[in-house]
Design a protein around this motif. Structure first.
Motif, PDB file in Angstrom:
ATOM      1  N   VAL A 165      67.333  41.227  31.062  1.00 55.70           N
ATOM      2  CA  VAL A 165      66.129  41.137  31.884  1.00 55.70           C
ATOM      3  C   VAL A 165      66.354  40.183  33.046  1.00 55.70           C
ATOM      4  O   VAL A 165      66.946  39.114  32.903  1.00 55.70           O
ATOM      5  CB  VAL A 165      64.938  40.663  31.028  1.00 55.70           C
ATOM      6  N   ASN A 166      65.874  40.564  34.225  1.00 53.41           N
ATOM      7  CA  ASN A 166      65.887  39.677  35.381  1.00 53.41           C
ATOM      8  C   ASN A 166      64.727  38.696  35.238  1.00 53.41           C
ATOM      9  O   ASN A 166      63.562  39.090  35.172  1.00 53.41           O
ATOM     10  CB  ASN A 166      65.743  40.486  36.668  1.00 53.41           C
ATOM     11  N   LEU A 167      65.040  37.409  35.174  1.00 53.25           N
ATOM     12  CA  LEU A 167      64.028  36.412  34.848  1.00 53.25           C
ATOM     13  C   LEU A 167      62.877  36.357  35.848  1.00 53.25           C
ATOM     14  O   LEU A 167      61.708  36.436  35.447  1.00 53.25           O
ATOM     15  CB  LEU A 167      64.673  35.035  34.697  1.00 53.25           C
ATOM     16  N   PRO A 168      63.124  36.176  37.167  1.00 51.20           N
ATOM     17  CA  PRO A 168      61.975  36.112  38.085  1.00 51.20           C
ATOM     18  C   PRO A 168      61.163  37.395  38.094  1.00 51.20           C
ATOM     19  O   PRO A 168      59.940  37.355  38.278  1.00 51.20           O
ATOM     20  CB  PRO A 168      62.620  35.830  39.448  1.00 51.20           C
ATOM     21  N   TRP A 169      61.818  38.551  37.906  1.00 52.26           N
ATOM     22  CA  TRP A 169      61.063  39.803  37.799  1.00 52.26           C
ATOM     23  C   TRP A 169      60.138  39.734  36.588  1.00 52.26           C
ATOM     24  O   TRP A 169      58.959  40.126  36.668  1.00 52.26           O
ATOM     25  CB  TRP A 169      62.028  40.987  37.651  1.00 52.26           C
ATOM     26  N   ASN A 170      60.637  39.221  35.477  1.00 56.93           N
ATOM     27  CA  ASN A 170      59.849  39.133  34.246  1.00 56.93           C
ATOM     28  C   ASN A 170      58.641  38.213  34.427  1.00 56.93           C
ATOM     29  O   ASN A 170      57.535  38.515  33.963  1.00 56.93           O
ATOM     30  CB  ASN A 170      60.732  38.614  33.110  1.00 56.93           C
ATOM     31  N   VAL A 171      58.848  37.084  35.106  1.00 56.16           N
ATOM     32  CA  VAL A 171      57.744  36.152  35.360  1.00 56.16           C
ATOM     33  C   VAL A 171      56.687  36.812  36.239  1.00 56.16           C
ATOM     34  O   VAL A 171      55.485  36.733  35.953  1.00 56.16           O
ATOM     35  CB  VAL A 171      58.273  34.865  36.014  1.00 56.16           C
ATOM     36  N   MET A 172      57.121  37.454  37.323  1.00 61.05           N
ATOM     37  CA  MET A 172      56.185  38.100  38.233  1.00 61.05           C
ATOM     38  C   MET A 172      55.397  39.209  37.520  1.00 61.05           C
ATOM     39  O   MET A 172      54.170  39.308  37.665  1.00 61.05           O
ATOM     40  CB  MET A 172      56.935  38.697  39.431  1.00 61.05           C
ATOM     41  N   TYR A 173      56.098  40.011  36.739  1.00 62.55           N
ATOM     42  CA  TYR A 173      55.444  41.103  36.026  1.00 62.55           C
ATOM     43  C   TYR A 173      54.426  40.563  35.033  1.00 62.55           C
ATOM     44  O   TYR A 173      53.302  41.065  34.919  1.00 62.55           O
ATOM     45  CB  TYR A 173      56.499  41.939  35.302  1.00 62.55           C
ATOM     46  N   SER A 174      54.798  39.514  34.326  1.00 57.99           N
ATOM     47  CA  SER A 174      53.900  38.921  33.347  1.00 57.99           C
ATOM     48  C   SER A 174      52.661  38.341  34.017  1.00 57.99           C
ATOM     49  O   SER A 174      51.539  38.475  33.511  1.00 57.99           O
ATOM     50  CB  SER A 174      54.629  37.833  32.560  1.00 57.99           C
ATOM     51  N   LEU A 175      52.845  37.695  35.170  1.00 57.22           N
ATOM     52  CA  LEU A 175      51.699  37.147  35.897  1.00 57.22           C
ATOM     53  C   LEU A 175      50.745  38.254  36.338  1.00 57.22           C
ATOM     54  O   LEU A 175      49.524  38.089  36.287  1.00 57.22           O
ATOM     55  CB  LEU A 175      52.184  36.365  37.122  1.00 57.22           C
ATOM     56  N   SER A 176      51.307  39.374  36.740  1.00 53.32           N
ATOM     57  CA  SER A 176      50.458  40.474  37.208  1.00 53.32           C
ATOM     58  C   SER A 176      49.717  41.151  36.072  1.00 53.32           C
ATOM     59  O   SER A 176      48.692  41.802  36.288  1.00 53.32           O
ATOM     60  CB  SER A 176      51.306  41.516  37.953  1.00 53.32           C
TER      61      SER A 176
END
Length: 613
Positions: A212-223
Motif C-alpha cells: 500500500v502507498n502510505l500517503p494514498w492510504n491516509v488521503m483515502y481514509s480521510l475522505s
C-alpha cells in the motif's frame, strides 16, 4: 533530455521513485517480518504497489502541472521555484508520515490512516503510546528519506530553460499532460477507481500492507472517515443477513437459569483492565508467562469465563462493547460521534433507574479518543480523572498509576451510598509500561516490560481487594473484571490473530454465591452486560447484539474486528477475513462456509446499525 519537453515526465517519475524508496524503508524496518517473505512476494510488493504509487504521484502532480500549463501561456512567469518549494514540503510531510507509520505499524498492525486523528486532542497520551519507540533511529530514517527525496528531485528535475520558441506546442503538450493525470489518479481506465484491494495480492496480510502507498492510504481514509449512509460491507441482501444474524440470537426458552448471586440488589464494581491479554493470565493457561496471581485468586473466588474475546483492539472501542454491549466498527469508532453514542444503551442507564449512584474512575485524561462524551451520554453522576489527583501523583506518562487510582476508589467507597455502580479503568499496563515498582521479570525487551506492567496492576488490584474485603460494603458487592482489549505481546501476534483478542472475564466479590466455577461458552465483551443484568433480574430488550453467557441454550460464538477485517470464533474454530481483499486470512480446519457467512452477515448488519444511529 534536459529540456522542458521532459519536465512533466521527470517530475512524475521523481514521486514514483520516492515511493519505491519508502516501501524499501518499510520492509527494512520490519525485517523480522519481511525476511519471512519469498523473493517473489517481495517483488510483487513493488509490482502490485506500483499502481497505487502512480496514482498518488498523479495527485501530487496536479498543482505543478497546472503551474506548467500557466507557464505555457505566460512564458515570463517564474513557476519553477513555487514547484520546488511545493515539492520540498510534500517530501518532508510524506517522509514524516512514513516514519511515524514505521513504529505505529508495530503497535497497531495496520498502515497509518485517519485513526490517529481522534487522538490529536490529547497529544500527551498519544506520545505516551509510542514511549518505547527508538526515537533516534526514527529521526535518522526521517532525515534519510527526506534526503532521498531531495536528491531525486535535483537529479530528475534540474533547472529548465524556457525559450520563446514552440510556445504553441508547449501549450498543447502541457494541456495533454494535465488532462492525462486523470488516468494515473484513477489507477487506469477501468470502471471503478483504484482502492486498497487492487494492490492486495497475497494471503500474507503483511505483504499486502507493505504494497500500500502510505500517503494514498491516509488521503483515502480521510475522505471516507465520516461514513454517512453507505455501508461498505454489503455481502448479502439485507433479508439474508437478517436471517443469519437472527439465527445467532435465537434461543430456546430455558425453564431456569443458574443464579450466582445471594443478594437481590448488590453494588456493582466494574474494573476494566488495560490490555489484559489471556496470554499473561495464569487462570487462562498462560503457564510460565503468567503475571496475574491476584487475578487468578479472584477467579477461584468466583466465576471465570475462559473463552471470551475482545470486540476490538482499542480502549475506546472496548469501553463501548463492555458498557453498552455494542459491536465495534472497523476503521472508525462510534465514540468519535457523540450524536450516535446518545442512542446507545448503557449499563449505567439501567442501574440508575434502579436507584444506583454511579462514578467512573480513570487515572488519565478522559478527553482521550473522545471517551468523555460517551461517558457523559451514559449519565454517570461523577467522572474522576487525572485532574482530580494532585500533581505529585502524576508518576506515569499517562496520568496516575493504578495503585493511586485504586486507593482513591477505596477511599470514596467508604462514603458512597448503596447501592452504587462504580466503574474503574486502569492504565499502567498501557505503553510505555511505566511502573513504580522493581521488575518482577528480568529483561529489557518490550514483551518483558509489558509483563511487568501487568504484574504491577495485578499487585495493585490485590492490595485493593484485600483492603476492600474489610469494608462493610464488600459482602453486598458484585465485582466484574474484564479487559478493554487484548495485546500483541507475548508472541507479537498478527493484527487479526484470535489469540490477540482473547481476554479474561470474571464475576467475583462478596455477593457471589458460587466459587471456583469455570464457564467455557464462547462469547464476547458485548455479552457481559446482559449476563450481569439477567442475574439482577433486569432484562433489557435494548441489548440486541448480545447473549446471556450463563444460559446454556445460547449460541457459542464471538465476533471481533481489526482494521478493516473481522474474526469469527465458535467451538469449531476461528476464521479471520480481510474486508479489503475480500479474502480469508486464516481458517481452522473445522470451520464451515456457514460460519464465514455468519461473520459477514454480522459485519454487514452491525455496521448498518452504526450508520443508522
Amino acid at each position: 533530455m534536459n529540456n522542458k519537453w521532459f519536465l512533466h515526465a521527470r517530475y512524475f517519475l521523481t514521486w514514483i521513485f520516492f515511493f519505491i524508496g519508502a516501501k524499501a524503508f518499510f520492509l527494512l524496518y520490519h525485517f523480522s517480518r519481511s525476511s519471512k517473505l519469498s523473493g517473489t512476494e517481495v517483488s510483487k510488493i513493488f509490482i502490485y504497489g506500483l499502481r497505487m504509487d502512480i496514482s498518488f504521484a498523479g495527485y501530487l502532480s496536479i498543482i505543478p502541472f497546472l503551474l506548467l500549463l500557466v507557464k505555457a501561456f505566460f512564458p515570463q512567469l517564474n513557476i519553477l521555484k513555487p514547484i520546488k518549494y511545493y515539492t520540498w514540503f510534500f517530501i518532508v510531510l510524506i517522509a514524516l508520515l512514513t516514519t511515524v507509520d514505521l513504529e505505529l505499524y508495530n503497535a497497531w498492525g495496520f498502515r497509518l490512516d485517519a485513526t490517529p486523528l481522534q487522538y490529536l486532542a490529547t497529544p500527551t497520551e498519544m506520545a505516551a503510546s509510542s514511549g518505547n519507540a527508538p526515537v533516534l533511529l526514527l529521526v535518522g530514517l526521517f532525515l534519510l528519506l527526506s534526503l532521498l527525496g531531495f536528491v531525486l528531485l535535483r537529479k530528475l528535475v534540474p533547472a529548465i530553460i524556457f525559450g520563446a520558441k514552440s510556445q504553441l506546442f508547449f501549450i498543447i503538450w502541457s494541456v495533454w499532460w494535465f488532462a492525462f493525470l486523470i488516468v494515473p489518479i484513477r489507477g487506469g481506465l477501468q470502471h471503478i477507481p483504484i482502492n486498497q484491494s487492487d494492490v492486495y495480492f497475497s494471503d500474507n496480510i503483511f505483504a499486502n500492507h507493505a504494497a500500500v502507498n502510505l500517503p494514498w492510504n491516509v488521503m483515502y481514509s480521510l475522505s471516507k472517515r465520516n461514513y454517512e449512509n453507505q455501508n461498505p460491507y454489503e455481502y448479502f441482501p439485507d433479508s439474508t443477513a437478517q436471517r443469519l444474524v437472527s439465527e445467532l440470537y435465537k434461543t430456546p426458552k430455558t425453564t431456569a437459569l443458574p443464579k450466582v448471586l445471594h443478594k437481590q440488589q448488590p453494588n456493582v464494581l466494574f474494573i476494566i483492565l488495560e490490555s489484559y491479554t489471556a496470554k499473561v493470565v495464569g487462570c487462562l493457561g498462560a503457564g510460565e508467562l503468567s503475571a496475574t496471581p491476584n487475578l487468578d485468586k479472584l477467579a477461584q473466588e468466583g466465576i471465570l469465563f475462559n473463552n471470551i474475546y475482545a470486540s476490538g483492539d482499542r480502549s475506546e472501542k472496548g469501553l463501548v462493547a463492555l458498557l453498552s454491549s455494542y459491536p465495534v466498527q472497523t476503521t472508525t469508532s462510534i465514540v468519535k460521534t457523540p450524536r450516535k453514542t446518545e442512542h446507545l444503551p448503557h449499563l449505567n442507564h439501567v442501574l440508575e433507574a434502579q436507584g444506583y449512584r454511579s462514578r467512573f474512575y480513570y487515572g488519565g485524561e478522559l478527553a482521550f479518543a473522545n471517551i468523555k462524551s460517551y461517558l457523559l451520554n451514559a449519565g454517570y453522576d461523577h467522572l474522576i480523572s487525572k485532574f482530580d489527583f494532585e500533581a505529585k501523583d502524576y508518576n506515569s506518562k499517562w496520568g496516575v498509576h493504578d495503585h493511586v487510582l485504586l486507593q482513591r476508589v477505596l477511599q470514596d467507597l467508604k462514603e458512597e451510598k448503596q447501592p452504587f455502580f462504580t466503574t474503574v479503568f486502569t492504565l499502567s499496563s498501557h505503553e510505555p509500561y511505566d511502573v513504580p515498582m522493581p521488575a518482577k521479570f528480568k529483561g529489557a525487551d518490550e514483551t518483558t516490560r509489558f509483563r511487568n506492567s501487568v504484574y504491577y496492576t495485578d499487585y495493585a488490584l490485590g492490595q485493593f481487594v484485600e483492603a476492600a474485603k474489610k469494608e462493610p460494603w464488600w459482602q453486598n458487592t458484585l465485582v466484574i473484571l474484564a479487559a478493554d482489549h487484548g495485546h500483541r505481546f507475548p508472541g507479537d501476534d498478527p493484527n487479526d490473530a484470535p489469540s490477540k483478542f482473547r481476554i479474561p472475564f470474571i464475576l467475583t466479590g462478596g455477593a457471589i454465591a458460587m466459587q471456583n466455577q469455570v464457564i467455557s461458552k464462547v462469547g464476547s465483551q458485548t455479552d457481559i452486560v446482559p449476563t450481569v443484568l439477567a442475574q439482577l433480574n433486569l432484562h433489557e430488550a435494548n441489548y440486541q447484539w448480545s447473549k446471556n453467557l450463563l444460559d446454556p441454550q445460547t449460541q457459542d460464538f464471538a465476533f471481533y474486528v481489526f482494521n478493516d477485517g473481522f474474526g469469527y470464533i465458535t467451538p469449531q474454530g476461528a476464521v479471520t477475513f480481510d474486508n479489503v481483499a475480500k479474502k480469508i486470512i486464516r481458517k481452522d480446519a473445522q470451520v464451515s462456509p456457514k460460519q464465514i457467512d455468519y461473520g459477514k452477515a454480522y459485519m454487514q448488519l452491525s455496521f448498518k446499525d452504526f450508520l443508522a444511529k
